[in-house]
Design an enzyme around this catalytic site. Sequence first.
Site, short mmCIF file in Angstrom:
data_model
loop_
_atom_site.label_atom_id
_atom_site.label_comp_id
_atom_site.label_asym_id
_atom_site.label_seq_id
_atom_site.Cartn_x
_atom_site.Cartn_y
_atom_site.Cartn_z
N HIS A 45 -0.05 16.60 -0.86
CA HIS A 45 -0.19 17.51 1.33
C HIS A 45 0.73 18.59 1.71
O HIS A 45 -0.29 18.61 2.63
CB HIS A 45 0.33 15.94 1.64
CG HIS A 45 -0.97 14.60 1.54
ND1 HIS A 45 -1.33 14.17 0.17
CD2 HIS A 45 -1.12 14.24 2.18
CE1 HIS A 45 -1.93 13.19 0.44
NE2 HIS A 45 -2.09 13.95 1.92
N TYR A 99 0.88 -0.80 -0.29
CA TYR A 99 0.14 -0.05 0.27
C TYR A 99 0.62 1.36 0.00
O TYR A 99 1.46 1.10 0.61
CB TYR A 99 -0.83 0.30 1.18
CG TYR A 99 -1.45 0.92 1.39
CD1 TYR A 99 -3.13 1.07 0.56
CD2 TYR A 99 -1.60 2.49 2.43
CE1 TYR A 99 -3.63 2.32 0.41
CE2 TYR A 99 -2.43 3.66 2.00
CZ TYR A 99 -3.57 3.51 1.16
OH TYR A 99 -4.22 4.59 0.87
#
Length: 157
Positions: A86, A56
């Site tokens: 981000h 992941y």
Amino acid sequence: MPEASVEIDGTVLTVQNLHSLVHNKKTRVAIPPKVLQNLKNQHKTLLTKVKTQPVYGVNTGFGPLANRVLPRTELINLQYNLVRSHAAGAGAPIPAEFVKAAMLVRLNTLCRGNSAVTAELVQHLCACVNANIVPVVYEHGAVGTSGDLVQLAHIAL
């Protein structure tokens, strides 16, 4: 006066050591060789794992795209784009001593080896702290549930 050194290994960072590293410019952080070797071993394990299975956020997308395994040619851009996307903070800059403390706490966490980051990344973060290179990080912004991703992305950039 000689420089003091505080070793960070992922387990022994104390409030007193953190205070000294943040407020005393002569105190330096050091990473023990055994920690660097562990980081190299963990990263090597990760590189082996991503060749045969999805991991992941390393060779897959995020969130609803977690089942999408990306080609090896896209993996570096995936990491850069994650940090860039981000780093979207707003508001007043957080005082430098708090940012430096956050950098040290993150450095301590990375030294545990569980994130499988490179030893070079840890050494670079250590060098930034020792050179008192502290990025501008903004007080507002949250992505996801942890509440610190935006601030950590600004530090990473």
